[in-house]
Scaffold this active site. Sequence first.
Site, short mmCIF file in Angstrom:
data_model
loop_
_atom_site.label_atom_id
_atom_site.label_comp_id
_atom_site.label_asym_id
_atom_site.label_seq_id
_atom_site.Cartn_x
_atom_site.Cartn_y
_atom_site.Cartn_z
N GLY A 98 17.30 10.08 50.04
CA GLY A 98 16.32 9.94 50.81
C GLY A 98 15.15 10.67 49.95
O GLY A 98 15.58 11.58 48.78
N GLN A 119 7.40 14.91 47.92
CA GLN A 119 8.15 15.18 46.84
C GLN A 119 7.93 14.15 45.44
O GLN A 119 8.05 14.69 44.44
CB GLN A 119 9.76 14.56 47.00
CG GLN A 119 10.43 15.39 48.20
CD GLN A 119 11.79 15.10 48.24
OE1 GLN A 119 11.83 14.28 49.18
NE2 GLN A 119 12.80 15.83 47.69
N HIS A 128 16.02 15.45 57.55
CA HIS A 128 15.62 16.08 56.32
C HIS A 128 14.37 15.61 55.94
O HIS A 128 13.56 16.52 55.51
CB HIS A 128 16.85 16.12 55.31
CG HIS A 128 16.69 16.62 54.03
ND1 HIS A 128 17.51 17.72 53.48
CD2 HIS A 128 15.68 16.42 53.04
CE1 HIS A 128 17.16 17.96 52.34
NE2 HIS A 128 15.97 17.16 52.03
CO CO Z 1 14.80 16.93 50.42
#
Ligand code: CO
Length: 144
Positions: free
Chosen positions: A46, A51, A130
């Site tokens: 993922g 990010q 998550h």
């Molecule tokens: Co993560």
Amino acid sequence: MAIRNIVKIGDDILRKVCRTQLKFDEHLHQILDDMAETMYAADGVGLAAPQVGILRRYCIVDVGDGLIELINPVLLESSGEQTGQEGCLSIPDKYSEVTRPMNIKVRAQDRFGKTFEVTASELKARAILHEMDHLDGVLYIDRV
Ligand code: CO
């Protein structure tokens, strides 16, 4: 497509609350394609937009049964409980046990803005939750 740099822990970007994605255009598609390439190259299951340095509410997940793209995901239902090892591409070489719901139902939009629902359990539920946490600046280490 291109591999993007993954933001690592310590960078404030990972702690911000992301904003709703409003445009479902070529620019979004390019980023999603890059995110997939980046995730697969890093052997992850993922990846969330923050990010790769983008503070918008979308993420991708592939636990081995196909890629799903979740734009503006919302958790509709959750049940049960599971505890298992979790890691994060932004926190290299670290893993911890995290307890999360066993089953979830999520509503999201696809890359064209169409709303859909997905149900998931076990690893897939864990991975989706998550990644959704990332959109609120939450890291799995906060849940250990
Ligand atoms: Co993560």
